[in-house]
Design a protein around this motif. Structure first.
Motif, mmCIF file in Angstrom:
data_model
loop_
_atom_site.group_PDB
_atom_site.id
_atom_site.type_symbol
_atom_site.label_atom_id
_atom_site.label_comp_id
_atom_site.label_asym_id
_atom_site.label_seq_id
_atom_site.Cartn_x
_atom_site.Cartn_y
_atom_site.Cartn_z
ATOM 1 N N ILE A 23 17.097 11.720 -25.651
ATOM 2 C CA ILE A 23 18.213 12.527 -26.151
ATOM 3 C C ILE A 23 19.359 11.714 -26.747
ATOM 4 C CG2 ILE A 23 17.751 14.516 -24.671
ATOM 5 C CD1 ILE A 23 20.205 13.437 -22.990
ATOM 6 N N ALA A 24 19.319 10.414 -26.622
ATOM 7 C CA ALA A 24 20.420 9.588 -27.131
ATOM 8 C C ALA A 24 20.644 9.848 -28.623
ATOM 9 C CB ALA A 24 20.135 8.110 -26.895
ATOM 10 N N GLY A 25 21.884 10.140 -28.982
ATOM 11 C CA GLY A 25 22.244 10.354 -30.379
ATOM 12 C C GLY A 25 21.883 11.713 -30.945
ATOM 13 N N THR A 26 21.375 12.620 -30.140
ATOM 14 C CA THR A 26 20.998 13.949 -30.630
ATOM 15 C C THR A 26 22.159 14.920 -30.454
ATOM 16 O OG1 THR A 26 20.124 14.774 -28.527
ATOM 17 C CG2 THR A 26 18.611 13.517 -29.937
ATOM 18 N N TRP A 27 22.080 16.044 -31.132
ATOM 19 C CA TRP A 27 23.120 17.062 -31.010
ATOM 20 C C TRP A 27 23.201 17.626 -29.594
ATOM 21 C CZ3 TRP A 27 22.056 21.858 -29.250
ATOM 22 C CH2 TRP A 27 20.725 22.284 -29.290
ATOM 23 N N ALA A 28 22.115 17.576 -28.843
ATOM 24 C CA ALA A 28 22.069 18.153 -27.500
ATOM 25 C C ALA A 28 22.466 17.172 -26.405
ATOM 26 C CB ALA A 28 20.658 18.683 -27.221
ATOM 27 N N GLN A 33 23.248 15.879 -20.847
ATOM 28 C CA GLN A 33 23.793 14.930 -19.878
ATOM 29 C C GLN A 33 24.758 15.601 -18.911
ATOM 30 O OE1 GLN A 33 25.362 11.657 -22.187
ATOM 31 N NE2 GLN A 33 23.441 10.536 -21.986
ATOM 32 N N ARG A 34 25.539 16.546 -19.407
ATOM 33 C CA ARG A 34 26.468 17.284 -18.533
ATOM 34 C C ARG A 34 25.696 18.029 -17.453
ATOM 35 N NH1 ARG A 34 31.061 17.807 -16.044
ATOM 36 N NH2 ARG A 34 32.065 19.816 -16.194
ATOM 37 N N LEU A 35 24.610 18.689 -17.827
ATOM 38 C CA LEU A 35 23.779 19.381 -16.838
ATOM 39 C C LEU A 35 23.123 18.384 -15.892
ATOM 40 C CD1 LEU A 35 22.082 22.116 -19.053
ATOM 41 C CD2 LEU A 35 23.954 22.426 -17.427
ATOM 42 N N ALA A 36 22.610 17.287 -16.446
ATOM 43 C CA ALA A 36 21.930 16.277 -15.623
ATOM 44 C C ALA A 36 22.863 15.693 -14.581
ATOM 45 C CB ALA A 36 21.368 15.173 -16.512
ATOM 46 N N GLN A 37 24.138 15.616 -14.900
ATOM 47 C CA GLN A 37 25.130 15.119 -13.946
ATOM 48 C C GLN A 37 25.092 15.940 -12.655
ATOM 49 O OE1 GLN A 37 29.069 15.233 -15.601
ATOM 50 N NE2 GLN A 37 30.049 14.595 -13.713
ATOM 51 N N ALA A 43 12.524 17.281 -14.433
ATOM 52 C CA ALA A 43 12.039 15.998 -13.921
ATOM 53 C C ALA A 43 11.063 15.425 -14.951
ATOM 54 C CB ALA A 43 11.335 16.197 -12.574
ATOM 55 N N GLY A 44 10.817 14.144 -14.874
ATOM 56 C CA GLY A 44 9.822 13.550 -15.753
ATOM 57 C C GLY A 44 10.381 12.583 -16.778
ATOM 58 N N GLY A 45 11.712 12.514 -16.920
ATOM 59 C CA GLY A 45 12.316 11.518 -17.796
ATOM 60 C C GLY A 45 12.454 11.865 -19.262
ATOM 61 N N VAL A 46 11.909 13.001 -19.715
ATOM 62 C CA VAL A 46 12.091 13.441 -21.097
ATOM 63 C C VAL A 46 12.567 14.892 -21.095
ATOM 64 C CG1 VAL A 46 10.428 11.860 -22.157
ATOM 65 C CG2 VAL A 46 9.662 14.085 -21.366
ATOM 66 N N PHE A 47 13.430 15.211 -22.067
ATOM 67 C CA PHE A 47 13.950 16.577 -22.153
ATOM 68 C C PHE A 47 13.282 17.373 -23.260
ATOM 69 C CE2 PHE A 47 16.794 20.095 -22.820
ATOM 70 C CZ PHE A 47 17.184 20.405 -21.531
ATOM 71 N N GLN A 48 12.914 16.728 -24.334
ATOM 72 C CA GLN A 48 12.280 17.372 -25.483
ATOM 73 C C GLN A 48 13.157 18.510 -26.021
ATOM 74 O OE1 GLN A 48 8.555 18.389 -23.560
ATOM 75 N NE2 GLN A 48 7.550 16.617 -24.501
ATOM 76 N N HIS A 49 14.355 18.154 -26.455
ATOM 77 C CA HIS A 49 15.340 19.161 -26.853
ATOM 78 C C HIS A 49 14.920 19.993 -28.066
ATOM 79 C CE1 HIS A 49 16.473 16.076 -29.752
ATOM 80 N NE2 HIS A 49 17.190 16.990 -30.384
ATOM 81 N N THR A 50 14.003 19.510 -28.899
ATOM 82 C CA THR A 50 13.574 20.285 -30.069
ATOM 83 C C THR A 50 12.331 21.130 -29.793
ATOM 84 O OG1 THR A 50 12.248 18.442 -30.911
ATOM 85 C CG2 THR A 50 14.532 18.605 -31.702
ATOM 86 N N LYS A 51 11.740 20.992 -28.626
ATOM 87 C CA LYS A 51 10.530 21.749 -28.271
ATOM 88 C C LYS A 51 10.879 23.229 -28.127
ATOM 89 C CE LYS A 51 6.999 22.048 -24.645
ATOM 90 N NZ LYS A 51 7.253 23.301 -23.969
ATOM 91 N N GLU A 52 10.003 24.091 -28.659
ATOM 92 C CA GLU A 52 10.207 25.521 -28.470
ATOM 93 C C GLU A 52 10.214 25.829 -26.976
ATOM 94 O OE1 GLU A 52 7.140 27.493 -30.757
ATOM 95 O OE2 GLU A 52 8.484 27.640 -32.480
#
Length: 181
Positions: A23-28, A33-37, A43-52
């Motif tokens: 997610i570094a440098g993405t619009w999300a 990160q705020r939620l992850a705080q 879980a799993g280390g990837v968020f895949q912010h563009t995935k449907e």
């Protein structure tokens, strides 16, 4: 009080250890990160912010609000059932609506989030809402309450685009806005 400095609480600066490599440098990034705080996410280390966003993805996200993050790709059947049970208790879904692989539209995402937050009974009132989305004319009357509340709460601005597929990043952004209220 003597110093005039704002008082901080441990939960405002706590680090849950939940991190993502994609997610570094993405619009999300800021919302994820705020939620992850607060240990909200996947879980799993990837968020895949563009995935449907599938229904199962949303259920995992909601489950992390109360319990702990799940990896949607690695959850056991028992974890799936437990996560769905939590979504039912929140009011986000009913058992009859369960469809793990269904891709959610933006309007379905709004409905699930607002229902889970307790706004559903108000959102379903017809004939009392208006909104100023650029595509206001295309919003069905039965969804107008949800759309108006989403706009009023700052979940969506500009265009509602309710029939478009939602993404994981959009879910994070909307959830973050809702929790900041």
């Amino acid at each position: 009080a003597k110093s005039g400095e704002p008082v901080g609480y441990a939960w405002q600066t706590a680090d849950s250890g939940l991190t993502y490599s994609d997610i570094a440098g993405t619009w999300a990034e800021a919302d994820v990160q705020r939620l992850a705080q607060f240990n909200i996410g996947y879980a799993g280390g990837v968020f895949q912010h563009t995935k449907e966003l599938t229904q199962w993805d949303l259920v995992c996200l909601l489950y992390s609000l109360d319990l702990y993050p799940l990896d949607p790709a690695a959850a056991t059947e028992a974890e799936r059932d437990s996560a769905y049970a939590a979504a039912y208790r929140m009011g986000a879904l009913s058992p009859a609506e369960r469809n793990d692989e269904a891709v959610l539209t933006r309007s379905q995402l709004v409905r699930c989030l607002l229902d889970a937050a307790g706004y559903g009974s108000v959102a379903r009132l017809e004939g009392i809402f208006t909104c100023s989305y650029a595509d206001r004319a295309s919003i069905p009357a039965g969804e107008l309450g949800y759309a108006a509340l989403a706009q009023g709460l700052g979940l969506i601005s500009g265009t509602y685009n309710g029939t478009a597929a939602a993404t994981r990043g959009q879910a994070a952004a909307m959830l973050c806005r809702l929790m900041e209220r």
